[in-house]
Design an enzyme around this catalytic site. Structure first.
Site, PDB file in Angstrom:
ATOM      1  N   SER A 114     -14.898 -10.476   4.419  1.00 43.74           N
ATOM      2  CA  SER A 114     -13.931  -9.893   5.342  1.00 43.74           C
ATOM      3  C   SER A 114     -13.258  -8.664   4.753  1.00 43.74           C
ATOM      4  O   SER A 114     -13.888  -7.633   4.584  1.00 43.74           O
ATOM      5  CB  SER A 114     -12.905 -10.965   5.725  1.00 43.74           C
ATOM      6  OG  SER A 114     -12.345 -10.688   6.978  1.00 43.74           O
ATOM      7  N   LYS A 175     -11.389  -3.821  22.204  1.00 42.98           N
ATOM      8  CA  LYS A 175     -10.616  -2.794  21.513  1.00 42.98           C
ATOM      9  C   LYS A 175     -10.513  -3.103  20.025  1.00 42.98           C
ATOM     10  O   LYS A 175     -10.731  -2.234  19.172  1.00 42.98           O
ATOM     11  CB  LYS A 175      -9.220  -2.707  22.136  1.00 42.98           C
ATOM     12  CG  LYS A 175      -8.294  -1.697  21.479  1.00 42.98           C
ATOM     13  CD  LYS A 175      -6.946  -1.674  22.166  1.00 42.98           C
ATOM     14  CE  LYS A 175      -5.991  -0.699  21.487  1.00 42.98           C
ATOM     15  NZ  LYS A 175      -4.673  -0.664  22.161  1.00 42.98           N
TER      16      LYS A 175
END
Length: 467
Positions: A114, A175
């Site tokens: 991540s 988004k």
């Protein structure tokens, strides 16, 4: 004296011979090469979740590297991810650093998941040890339990599949997803690494082992240790914020910078569970100080813990709805103390407190599971119920009890009339003789009850009727 002259002549002859030999090897107009000692290398360890403490530790480490005039900064990393704000601050520090930065995923078994993947892409040099892996850079809210899966990438003009979201939730997810993809692709293009796989790491949570990452040109090289890394990058040219730098790292002195006490403290207090516990201790301390004014101890501890807890919360992604639920839960638990039994207000307060703690942090602010643990939430809810409901209820029940000390203790006591005439007389109460008055007629030998006290005179009435 003659011996000294002969010795000086011999020394000067040797120096002249060495200079002539060097001049012959380098040729006319060429300088004699001098091998300078390489600049030191600063090594910083990133272990565990990336947070405010990690950012502060790297800030100190970068300052130490500048003070040491280091030639390279190595970030030895093993992380599952962390706060988005802290990760962006670290990446900005790397991009603005005049000293080249190398991210080294190590030791064997470590990962750069991540947020670690973003930092590795931002580094001037990315390296991994065998047996490590990186990737899974999908934003955590996209993969939260119960959340719909992100929509697959489509070409312009394609129609969405049946059931695919097109509302506000779907727009927000797209988004967030597109922002993460663009951010990682821009870092990949800046460093000349695999931008296509970077997009897969975000959209599909793709991962790679060390060998696969080197083959796919996600990282620059593999290295078994820090010394091996320094040997392999020696002579490489990288572009920093102040221009190109050629690395000279072979046999360089390695400086391992340990985090300071302030960085360690920040790492501890910015843990969601620790910050939550500090907040609760602060609230309890202030409540106890109001219950027993003058003790100072509970109030002092409460204020310190509350300030530290609020400081920690101020740098973490808070959800205002969770904060409101926490406050509402505390208010309902306090209100329950003013009602008999454990009723609706108490149950609602515990429920609001647990739900508020569960949603206290905004998942969009981190790429890992950043929340208060269930054991901490349940323990805090049980403590609130016991302390607020139990202690406040006990205090109110104590307030309703009859006074057993002072002048008010006489009210309600029974006594025997000794003498009485024209509404006045003397009675015996608790073995003491008191002057008494009464509106109703009483006779000597009868029992009366004290209704009120006026100085040294008791106002009494017959049993069953107070004066």
């Amino acid at each position: 004296m003659r011996f000294r002259r002969v010795a000086m002549v011999l020394v000067l002859s040797c120096v002249a011979a060495l200079a002539a030999r060097a001049f012959a090897q380098t040729g006319p107009g060429q300088a004699v090469p001098i091998r300078a000692e390489p600049a030191p290398v600063v090594v910083l360890d990133i272990k565990g979740a990336i947070g405010v403490g990690t950012g502060h530790m790297l800030e100190e480490g970068f300052a130490r590297a500048r003070a040491e005039r280091a030639g390279l900064i190595v970030l030895r990393m093993d992380t599952p991810g962390g706060l988005v704000s802290a990760t962006r601050d670290i990446i900005q520090a790397i991009l603005a650093s005049p000293i080249p930065v190398a991210v080294y995923v190590a030791p064997a078994g470590a990962r750069a998941a991540s947020a670690g993947t973003y930092i590795a892409y931002a580094a001037h040099i990315a390296a991994m040890a065998p047996g490590t892996h990186l990737g899974a850079a999908t934003p955590v809210q996209m993969g939260a339990p119960g959340a719909p899966a992100p929509a697959p990438q489509r070409r312009e003009g394609d129609k969405p599949a049946e059931g695919e979201g097109g509302g506000q939730g779907g727009a927000m997810e797209r988004k967030v997803m597109n922002d993460a993809v663009a951010y990682l692709r821009s870092l990949a293009q800046l460093r000349g690494r695999n931008a296509e796989w970077a997009e897969k790491a975000v959209r599909d949570a793709a991962t790679l082992t060390a060998e696969e990452a080197a083959k796919e040109k996600v990282v620059d090289l593999l290295a078994g240790s820090v010394d091996d890394l320094l040997d392999r990058v020696d002579g490489r040219t990288v572009r920093t914020a102040e221009g190109e730098r050629t690395l000279a790292t072979r046999h360089a002195r390695v400086i391992v910078v340990e985090p300071s006490w302030k960085s360690r403290l920040l790492a501890v207090v910015t843990d969601p569970n620790v910050a939550f516990i500090l907040l609760m201790i602060g609230i309890y301390g202030i409540i106890f100080e109001f219950w027993s004014p003058g003790l100072a101890g509970p109030g002092l501890v409460g204020v310190i813990c509350l300030i530290v807890g609020l400081m920690a919360l101020s740098v973490m992604p808070l959800n205002l709805a969770g904060v409101a639920l926490l406050l509402a839960g505390l208010v309902m638990l306090a209100a329950e103390a003013f009602t008999p039994g454990f009723g609706v207000l108490g149950l609602g307060g515990v429920a609001a407190f647990i739900v508020g703690g569960l949603f206290l942090f905004d998942p969009a602010g981190a790429d890992i599971d950043f929340a208060v643990g269930w054991p901490v939430l349940l323990a805090a809810a049980a403590t609130n119920a016991l302390l607020i409901v139990g202690v406040l209820g006990m205090a109110l029940r104590t307030r309703r009890r009859a006074v057993v000390t002072g002048s008010e203790q006489m009210i309600g006591l029974e006594g025997e009339v000794l003498e009485w005439h024209a509404g006045r007389g003397r009675i015996r109460v608790h073995g003491e003789i008191w002057s008494a008055r009464a509106e109703d007629p009483v006779a000597p030998g009868t029992r009366v009850r004290v209704g009120r006290r006026d100085g040294l005179t008791l106002h009494v009435g017959p049993l069953g009727k107070e004066s």
